[in-house]
Design a protein around this motif. Structure first.
Motif, PDB file in Angstrom:
ATOM      1  N   LYS A 125       0.867  -1.083  -0.024  1.00 57.25           N
ATOM      2  CA  LYS A 125       0.049  -0.029  -0.003  1.00 57.25           C
ATOM      3  C   LYS A 125       0.893   1.260   0.021  1.00 57.25           C
ATOM      4  CE  LYS A 125      -3.899  -2.350   2.198  1.00 57.25           C
ATOM      5  NZ  LYS A 125      -5.152  -2.188   3.405  1.00 57.25           N
ATOM      6  N   THR A 126       2.010   1.434  -0.693  1.00 59.73           N
ATOM      7  CA  THR A 126       2.836   2.161  -0.802  1.00 59.73           C
ATOM      8  C   THR A 126       3.136   2.516  -2.187  1.00 59.73           C
ATOM      9  OG1 THR A 126       3.735   1.586   1.269  1.00 59.73           O
ATOM     10  CG2 THR A 126       5.283   2.820  -0.349  1.00 59.73           C
ATOM     11  N   VAL A 127       3.077   3.928  -2.656  1.00 58.79           N
ATOM     12  CA  VAL A 127       3.709   4.638  -3.822  1.00 58.79           C
ATOM     13  C   VAL A 127       4.959   5.175  -3.751  1.00 58.79           C
ATOM     14  CG1 VAL A 127       2.896   6.299  -5.553  1.00 58.79           C
ATOM     15  CG2 VAL A 127       1.263   4.638  -4.742  1.00 58.79           C
ATOM     16  N   TYR A 128       5.481   5.078  -4.953  1.00 60.14           N
ATOM     17  CA  TYR A 128       7.289   5.547  -4.947  1.00 60.14           C
ATOM     18  C   TYR A 128       7.230   6.590  -6.053  1.00 60.14           C
ATOM     19  CZ  TYR A 128       7.859   1.353  -2.301  1.00 60.14           C
ATOM     20  OH  TYR A 128       7.863   0.283  -1.230  1.00 60.14           O
ATOM     21  N   LEU A 129       7.960   7.642  -5.877  1.00 61.70           N
ATOM     22  CA  LEU A 129       8.392   8.606  -6.879  1.00 61.70           C
ATOM     23  C   LEU A 129       9.744   8.514  -6.916  1.00 61.70           C
ATOM     24  CD1 LEU A 129       7.237  10.776  -8.753  1.00 61.70           C
ATOM     25  CD2 LEU A 129       7.609  12.316  -6.954  1.00 61.70           C
ATOM     26  N   GLN A 130      10.327   7.751  -7.866  1.00 62.19           N
ATOM     27  CA  GLN A 130      11.931   7.957  -8.283  1.00 62.19           C
ATOM     28  C   GLN A 130      11.979   9.135  -9.060  1.00 62.19           C
ATOM     29  OE1 GLN A 130      14.322   5.624  -7.387  1.00 62.19           O
ATOM     30  NE2 GLN A 130      15.741   6.940  -8.340  1.00 62.19           N
ATOM     31  N   MET A 131      12.899   9.964  -8.529  1.00 55.25           N
ATOM     32  CA  MET A 131      13.534  11.376  -9.136  1.00 55.25           C
ATOM     33  C   MET A 131      14.872  11.132  -9.487  1.00 55.25           C
ATOM     34  SD  MET A 131      11.430  13.841  -6.761  1.00 55.25           S
ATOM     35  CE  MET A 131      12.374  13.546  -5.117  1.00 55.25           C
ATOM     36  N   ASP A 132      15.085  11.188 -10.789  1.00 58.11           N
ATOM     37  CA  ASP A 132      16.538  11.324 -11.367  1.00 58.11           C
ATOM     38  C   ASP A 132      16.822  12.502 -12.033  1.00 58.11           C
ATOM     39  OD1 ASP A 132      15.543   8.059 -12.431  1.00 58.11           O
ATOM     40  OD2 ASP A 132      16.849   8.629 -10.597  1.00 58.11           O
ATOM     41  N   SER A 133      18.039  12.803 -12.363  1.00 55.27           N
ATOM     42  CA  SER A 133      18.716  14.189 -12.846  1.00 55.27           C
ATOM     43  C   SER A 133      18.073  15.361 -12.257  1.00 55.27           C
ATOM     44  CB  SER A 133      18.023  13.990 -14.362  1.00 55.27           C
ATOM     45  OG  SER A 133      18.885  12.886 -15.138  1.00 55.27           O
ATOM     46  N   LEU A 134      18.005  15.198 -10.844  1.00 62.47           N
ATOM     47  CA  LEU A 134      17.342  16.473 -10.130  1.00 62.47           C
ATOM     48  C   LEU A 134      18.124  17.695 -10.461  1.00 62.47           C
ATOM     49  CD1 LEU A 134      17.095  14.421  -6.864  1.00 62.47           C
ATOM     50  CD2 LEU A 134      15.194  15.656  -8.218  1.00 62.47           C
ATOM     51  N   LYS A 135      17.165  18.522 -10.447  1.00 60.20           N
ATOM     52  CA  LYS A 135      17.619  20.226 -10.456  1.00 60.20           C
ATOM     53  C   LYS A 135      17.203  21.047  -9.420  1.00 60.20           C
ATOM     54  CE  LYS A 135      15.974  19.410 -15.578  1.00 60.20           C
ATOM     55  NZ  LYS A 135      15.431  20.077 -16.760  1.00 60.20           N
ATOM     56  N   PRO A 136      17.904  22.131  -9.264  1.00 59.64           N
ATOM     57  CA  PRO A 136      17.619  23.048  -8.219  1.00 59.64           C
ATOM     58  C   PRO A 136      16.202  23.426  -8.291  1.00 59.64           C
ATOM     59  CG  PRO A 136      19.698  23.569  -9.234  1.00 59.64           C
ATOM     60  CD  PRO A 136      19.124  22.588  -9.958  1.00 59.64           C
ATOM     61  N   GLU A 137      15.487  23.420  -9.369  1.00 56.99           N
ATOM     62  CA  GLU A 137      14.199  23.965  -9.361  1.00 56.99           C
ATOM     63  C   GLU A 137      13.342  22.903  -9.001  1.00 56.99           C
ATOM     64  OE1 GLU A 137      16.433  24.434 -11.853  1.00 56.99           O
ATOM     65  OE2 GLU A 137      15.585  23.704 -13.765  1.00 56.99           O
ATOM     66  N   ASP A 138      13.637  21.626  -8.623  1.00 57.09           N
ATOM     67  CA  ASP A 138      12.900  20.651  -8.053  1.00 57.09           C
ATOM     68  C   ASP A 138      12.912  20.996  -6.359  1.00 57.09           C
ATOM     69  OD1 ASP A 138      14.402  18.299 -10.240  1.00 57.09           O
ATOM     70  OD2 ASP A 138      12.413  19.334 -10.392  1.00 57.09           O
ATOM     71  N   THR A 139      13.589  21.805  -5.884  1.00 53.72           N
ATOM     72  CA  THR A 139      13.406  21.745  -4.355  1.00 53.72           C
ATOM     73  C   THR A 139      12.221  22.342  -4.199  1.00 53.72           C
ATOM     74  OG1 THR A 139      15.696  22.599  -4.397  1.00 53.72           O
ATOM     75  CG2 THR A 139      14.349  23.337  -2.718  1.00 53.72           C
ATOM     76  N   ALA A 140      11.441  21.632  -3.058  1.00 53.41           N
ATOM     77  CA  ALA A 140      10.202  21.976  -2.382  1.00 53.41           C
ATOM     78  C   ALA A 140       9.817  20.990  -1.580  1.00 53.41           C
ATOM     79  CB  ALA A 140       8.890  21.839  -3.938  1.00 53.41           C
ATOM     80  N   ILE A 141       8.686  21.164  -0.811  1.00 55.24           N
ATOM     81  CA  ILE A 141       8.143  20.286  -0.095  1.00 55.24           C
ATOM     82  C   ILE A 141       7.063  19.383  -1.030  1.00 55.24           C
ATOM     83  CG2 ILE A 141       6.498  19.842   1.860  1.00 55.24           C
ATOM     84  CD1 ILE A 141       7.463  22.148   2.917  1.00 55.24           C
ATOM     85  N   TYR A 142       7.342  17.886  -0.944  1.00 62.23           N
ATOM     86  CA  TYR A 142       6.745  17.228  -1.666  1.00 62.23           C
ATOM     87  C   TYR A 142       5.643  16.347  -0.974  1.00 62.23           C
ATOM     88  CZ  TYR A 142       9.731  17.709  -5.675  1.00 62.23           C
ATOM     89  OH  TYR A 142      10.493  18.125  -6.772  1.00 62.23           O
ATOM     90  N   TYR A 143       4.395  16.517  -1.352  1.00 64.78           N
ATOM     91  CA  TYR A 143       3.077  15.896  -0.657  1.00 64.78           C
ATOM     92  C   TYR A 143       2.552  15.011  -1.618  1.00 64.78           C
ATOM     93  CZ  TYR A 143       3.163  20.297   1.735  1.00 64.78           C
ATOM     94  OH  TYR A 143       3.601  21.611   2.547  1.00 64.78           O
ATOM     95  N   CYS A 144       2.073  13.684  -0.563  1.00 64.23           N
ATOM     96  CA  CYS A 144       1.273  12.759  -1.163  1.00 64.23           C
ATOM     97  C   CYS A 144      -0.129  12.884  -0.842  1.00 64.23           C
ATOM     98  CB  CYS A 144       1.824  11.460  -0.818  1.00 64.23           C
ATOM     99  SG  CYS A 144       1.296   9.810  -1.392  1.00 64.23           S
ATOM    100  N   ALA A 145      -0.930  12.681  -1.991  1.00 60.99           N
ATOM    101  CA  ALA A 145      -2.547  12.471  -1.703  1.00 60.99           C
ATOM    102  C   ALA A 145      -3.130  11.573  -2.272  1.00 60.99           C
ATOM    103  CB  ALA A 145      -2.998  13.924  -2.278  1.00 60.99           C
ATOM    104  N   ALA A 146      -4.297  11.084  -1.930  1.00 62.36           N
ATOM    105  CA  ALA A 146      -5.028   9.836  -2.375  1.00 62.36           C
ATOM    106  C   ALA A 146      -6.622  10.521  -2.624  1.00 62.36           C
ATOM    107  CB  ALA A 146      -5.149   8.955  -1.226  1.00 62.36           C
ATOM    108  N   ARG A 147      -7.175   9.931  -3.721  1.00 60.84           N
ATOM    109  CA  ARG A 147      -8.425  10.250  -4.115  1.00 60.84           C
ATOM    110  C   ARG A 147      -9.154   8.739  -4.811  1.00 60.84           C
ATOM    111  NH1 ARG A 147      -9.778  11.303  -9.489  1.00 60.84           N
ATOM    112  NH2 ARG A 147     -11.677  12.337  -8.572  1.00 60.84           N
ATOM    113  N   ALA A 148     -10.489   8.625  -4.416  1.00 60.59           N
ATOM    114  CA  ALA A 148     -11.004   7.399  -5.050  1.00 60.59           C
ATOM    115  C   ALA A 148     -11.086   7.583  -6.649  1.00 60.59           C
ATOM    116  CB  ALA A 148     -12.285   7.340  -4.695  1.00 60.59           C
ATOM    117  N   TRP A 149     -10.759   6.274  -7.233  1.00 58.33           N
ATOM    118  CA  TRP A 149     -10.896   6.159  -8.766  1.00 58.33           C
ATOM    119  C   TRP A 149      -9.528   6.815  -9.299  1.00 58.33           C
ATOM    120  CZ3 TRP A 149     -13.569   2.337  -9.090  1.00 58.33           C
ATOM    121  CH2 TRP A 149     -14.829   2.039  -8.496  1.00 58.33           C
ATOM    122  N   GLY A 150      -9.824   7.640 -10.406  1.00 62.80           N
ATOM    123  CA  GLY A 150      -8.634   8.077 -11.220  1.00 62.80           C
ATOM    124  C   GLY A 150      -7.673   9.050 -10.849  1.00 62.80           C
TER     125      GLY A 150
END
Length: 123
Positions: free
Chosen positions: A77-102
């Protein structure tokens, strides 16, 4: 009780990689979509990627296509986000969220949110 917990954020140099995890509980994971969003200081929250656990369809923001990969482990019950070739503009707080269906990159349609994990990319 729905719980969403992000982890894996840290300080990394430009060009490096990170894998974020989004551990969930309290809802029927197989019937939900999980989205990753990020918010940098002074900017609005933006959709990064999403995956539907119904059909495994995925969405990516143009800014991360070819660099980020989202995946889902239904057993954990886990989702992953593999982030490669990271750039300074990727700097942020990253949030995960859930919704039913799509899945979607539109934040306001998501029902449940985690507290976020900080990703900092140094130049």
């Amino acid at each position: 009780e729905v719980q969403i917990v992000e982890s894996g954020g840290e300080l990394v140099q430009a060009g490096g990689s990170l894998r974020l995890s989004c551990a969930t509980s309290g809802f029927t994971f197989d019937n939900y979509a999980i989205g990753w969003f990020r918010q940098a200081p002074g900017k609005e929250r933006e959709g990064v990627s999403s995956i539907s656990n119904i059909d495994l369809s995925t969405y990516y923001a143009d800014s991360v296509k070819g660099r980020f990969t989202i995946s889902s482990d239904n057993a954990k019950k886990t989702v992953y986000l593999q982030m490669d070739s990271l750039k300074p503009e990727d700097t942020a707080i990253y949030y995960c969220a859930a919704r039913a269906w799509g899945g979607s990159l539109v934040a306001y349609i998501y029902d449940y949110w985690g507290q976020g994990t900080q990703v900092t990319v140094s130049s």
